[in-house]
Design a protein around this motif. Structure first.
Motif, PDB file in Angstrom:
ATOM      1  N   ARG A  75       0.840  -1.206   0.000  1.00 22.01           N
ATOM      2  CA  ARG A  75       0.000   0.000   0.000  1.00 22.01           C
ATOM      3  C   ARG A  75       0.869   1.248   0.000  1.00 22.01           C
ATOM      4  O   ARG A  75       2.009   1.227   0.463  1.00 22.01           O
ATOM      5  N   GLN A  76       0.316   2.330  -0.517  1.00 21.16           N
ATOM      6  CA  GLN A  76       0.978   3.625  -0.494  1.00 21.16           C
ATOM      7  C   GLN A  76       0.244   4.501   0.515  1.00 21.16           C
ATOM      8  O   GLN A  76      -0.978   4.650   0.433  1.00 21.16           O
ATOM      9  N   VAL A  77       0.996   5.056   1.479  1.00 25.67           N
ATOM     10  CA  VAL A  77       0.380   5.852   2.544  1.00 25.67           C
ATOM     11  C   VAL A  77       1.221   7.090   2.825  1.00 25.67           C
ATOM     12  O   VAL A  77       2.414   7.139   2.514  1.00 25.67           O
ATOM     13  N   THR A  78       0.582   8.081   3.431  1.00 29.86           N
ATOM     14  CA  THR A  78       1.313   9.229   3.965  1.00 29.86           C
ATOM     15  C   THR A  78       1.872   8.821   5.328  1.00 29.86           C
ATOM     16  O   THR A  78       1.528   7.750   5.857  1.00 29.86           O
ATOM     17  N   LEU A  79       2.690   9.675   5.932  1.00 31.44           N
ATOM     18  CA  LEU A  79       3.203   9.371   7.264  1.00 31.44           C
ATOM     19  C   LEU A  79       2.055   9.246   8.267  1.00 31.44           C
ATOM     20  O   LEU A  79       2.048   8.355   9.115  1.00 31.44           O
ATOM     21  N   GLY A  80       1.055  10.136   8.154  1.00 32.80           N
ATOM     22  CA  GLY A  80      -0.101  10.058   9.037  1.00 32.80           C
ATOM     23  C   GLY A  80      -0.899   8.779   8.825  1.00 32.80           C
ATOM     24  O   GLY A  80      -1.377   8.170   9.782  1.00 32.80           O
ATOM     25  N   GLY A  81      -1.032   8.363   7.577  1.00 34.31           N
ATOM     26  CA  GLY A  81      -1.736   7.124   7.269  1.00 34.31           C
ATOM     27  C   GLY A  81      -1.009   5.912   7.827  1.00 34.31           C
ATOM     28  O   GLY A  81      -1.628   4.961   8.313  1.00 34.31           O
ATOM     29  N   PHE A  82       0.329   5.935   7.792  1.00 31.84           N
ATOM     30  CA  PHE A  82       1.106   4.842   8.364  1.00 31.84           C
ATOM     31  C   PHE A  82       0.935   4.808   9.881  1.00 31.84           C
ATOM     32  O   PHE A  82       0.772   3.736  10.467  1.00 31.84           O
ATOM     33  N   ALA A  83       0.938   5.981  10.510  1.00 34.76           N
ATOM     34  CA  ALA A  83       0.750   6.043  11.964  1.00 34.76           C
ATOM     35  C   ALA A  83      -0.593   5.413  12.344  1.00 34.76           C
ATOM     36  O   ALA A  83      -0.667   4.635  13.301  1.00 34.76           O
ATOM     37  N   LYS A  84      -1.650   5.737  11.601  1.00 34.18           N
ATOM     38  CA  LYS A  84      -2.964   5.140  11.874  1.00 34.18           C
ATOM     39  C   LYS A  84      -2.941   3.631  11.664  1.00 34.18           C
ATOM     40  O   LYS A  84      -3.524   2.875  12.439  1.00 34.18           O
ATOM     41  N   TYR A 114       8.212  15.310   1.189  1.00 32.95           N
ATOM     42  CA  TYR A 114       7.576  16.598   0.891  1.00 32.95           C
ATOM     43  C   TYR A 114       6.155  16.505   1.453  1.00 32.95           C
ATOM     44  O   TYR A 114       5.684  15.400   1.756  1.00 32.95           O
ATOM     45  N   PRO A 115       5.459  17.636   1.654  1.00 35.79           N
ATOM     46  CA  PRO A 115       4.118  17.567   2.244  1.00 35.79           C
ATOM     47  C   PRO A 115       3.194  16.620   1.472  1.00 35.79           C
ATOM     48  O   PRO A 115       3.163  16.622   0.247  1.00 35.79           O
ATOM     49  N   ARG A 116       2.491  15.783   2.215  1.00 36.14           N
ATOM     50  CA  ARG A 116       1.559  14.788   1.681  1.00 36.14           C
ATOM     51  C   ARG A 116       2.237  13.728   0.802  1.00 36.14           C
ATOM     52  O   ARG A 116       1.586  13.097  -0.045  1.00 36.14           O
ATOM     53  N   ALA A 117       3.520  13.554   1.003  1.00 39.41           N
ATOM     54  CA  ALA A 117       4.246  12.526   0.245  1.00 39.41           C
ATOM     55  C   ALA A 117       3.697  11.149   0.603  1.00 39.41           C
ATOM     56  O   ALA A 117       3.253  10.910   1.718  1.00 39.41           O
ATOM     57  N   ARG A 118       3.738  10.251  -0.366  1.00 36.54           N
ATOM     58  CA  ARG A 118       3.281   8.884  -0.152  1.00 36.54           C
ATOM     59  C   ARG A 118       4.481   7.951  -0.177  1.00 36.54           C
ATOM     60  O   ARG A 118       5.401   8.130  -0.965  1.00 36.54           O
ATOM     61  N   PHE A 119       4.430   6.950   0.703  1.00 37.41           N
ATOM     62  CA  PHE A 119       5.500   5.971   0.857  1.00 37.41           C
ATOM     63  C   PHE A 119       4.894   4.580   0.755  1.00 37.41           C
ATOM     64  O   PHE A 119       3.710   4.387   1.014  1.00 37.41           O
ATOM     65  N   PHE A 120       5.734   3.601   0.417  1.00 34.65           N
ATOM     66  CA  PHE A 120       5.294   2.217   0.493  1.00 34.65           C
ATOM     67  C   PHE A 120       5.313   1.799   1.956  1.00 34.65           C
ATOM     68  O   PHE A 120       6.268   2.091   2.686  1.00 34.65           O
ATOM     69  N   VAL A 121       4.265   1.105   2.385  1.00 37.36           N
ATOM     70  CA  VAL A 121       4.160   0.665   3.773  1.00 37.36           C
ATOM     71  C   VAL A 121       5.364  -0.190   4.151  1.00 37.36           C
ATOM     72  O   VAL A 121       5.924  -0.047   5.238  1.00 37.36           O
ATOM     73  N   ARG A 122       5.823  -1.074   3.258  1.00 33.91           N
ATOM     74  CA  ARG A 122       6.941  -1.959   3.600  1.00 33.91           C
ATOM     75  C   ARG A 122       8.199  -1.166   3.940  1.00 33.91           C
ATOM     76  O   ARG A 122       8.940  -1.538   4.831  1.00 33.91           O
ATOM     77  N   ASP A 123       8.437  -0.042   3.263  1.00 33.41           N
ATOM     78  CA  ASP A 123       9.618   0.776   3.559  1.00 33.41           C
ATOM     79  C   ASP A 123       9.479   1.476   4.907  1.00 33.41           C
ATOM     80  O   ASP A 123      10.423   1.530   5.701  1.00 33.41           O
ATOM     81  N   LEU A 124       8.292   2.035   5.168  1.00 35.31           N
ATOM     82  CA  LEU A 124       8.080   2.696   6.461  1.00 35.31           C
ATOM     83  C   LEU A 124       8.123   1.696   7.608  1.00 35.31           C
ATOM     84  O   LEU A 124       8.634   1.996   8.689  1.00 35.31           O
TER      85      LEU A 124
END
Length: 155
Positions: A75-84, A114-124
């Motif tokens: 999945r692709q998430v923002t930092l806030g999305g990963f925290a949730k 960068y603001p609202r950047a998306r990351f792969f969950v596996r990397d985070l």
């Protein structure tokens, strides 16, 4: 196992394990036996050998790793999305972003944060689970992350 070998395994410096821990940590184990030097006549003091099981309580404490379902990893998430997703306060990720931005993985488009950047969950998740824990010098105990090593690529 020598203290030098144990220190390298758990992330302490050799000098700290040999000179500070036996004096500063109550209950630090005594050596099981002393190893002689490398030559037939002794050739130096050698290293004391310790029982690894007795050293275990003195291993640095690290946060418990988080595990996620396989289907969440791509999945692709923002930092806030990963925290949730992992059930922590979003400020925990903001603190990492602000204090240690070099530990953040590249975004899905290969850029830095960068603001609202998306990351792969596996990397985070890899970044989150490699946090070394509290204390001075904790970054020395952080395992290398693929994107922080020279020539490292995101896997």
């Amino acid at each position: 196992m020598s203290l030098k070998e144990w220190a390298a395994e758990v992330g302490y410096s050799h000098a700290y394990a040999v000179h500070v821990m036996p004096r500063a940590y109550p209950g630090f184990p005594a050596p099981e036996r002393h190893r002689t030097g490398v030559t037939a006549k002794g050739g130096g003091g050698g290293s004391a050998l310790y029982d690894p099981a007795k050293l275990e309580p003195f291993r640095p404490r690290r946060p418990a790793p988080v595990e996620l379902a396989e289907e969440d990893l791509d999945r692709q998430v923002t930092l806030g999305g990963f925290a949730k997703l992992i059930g922590v306060d979003g400020r925990s990720l903001t603190q990492i972003k602000d204090d240690r931005p070099d530990t953040l993985p590249p975004t899905v488009d290969g850029r830095r944060w960068y603001p609202r950047a998306r990351f792969f969950v596996r990397d985070l998740l890899l970044m989150w689970n490699s946090r070394p824990g509290p204390g001075a010098g904790s970054d020395k105990r952080r395992p290398p992350l693929p994107w922080t090593e020279p020539g490292g690529e995101r896997g």
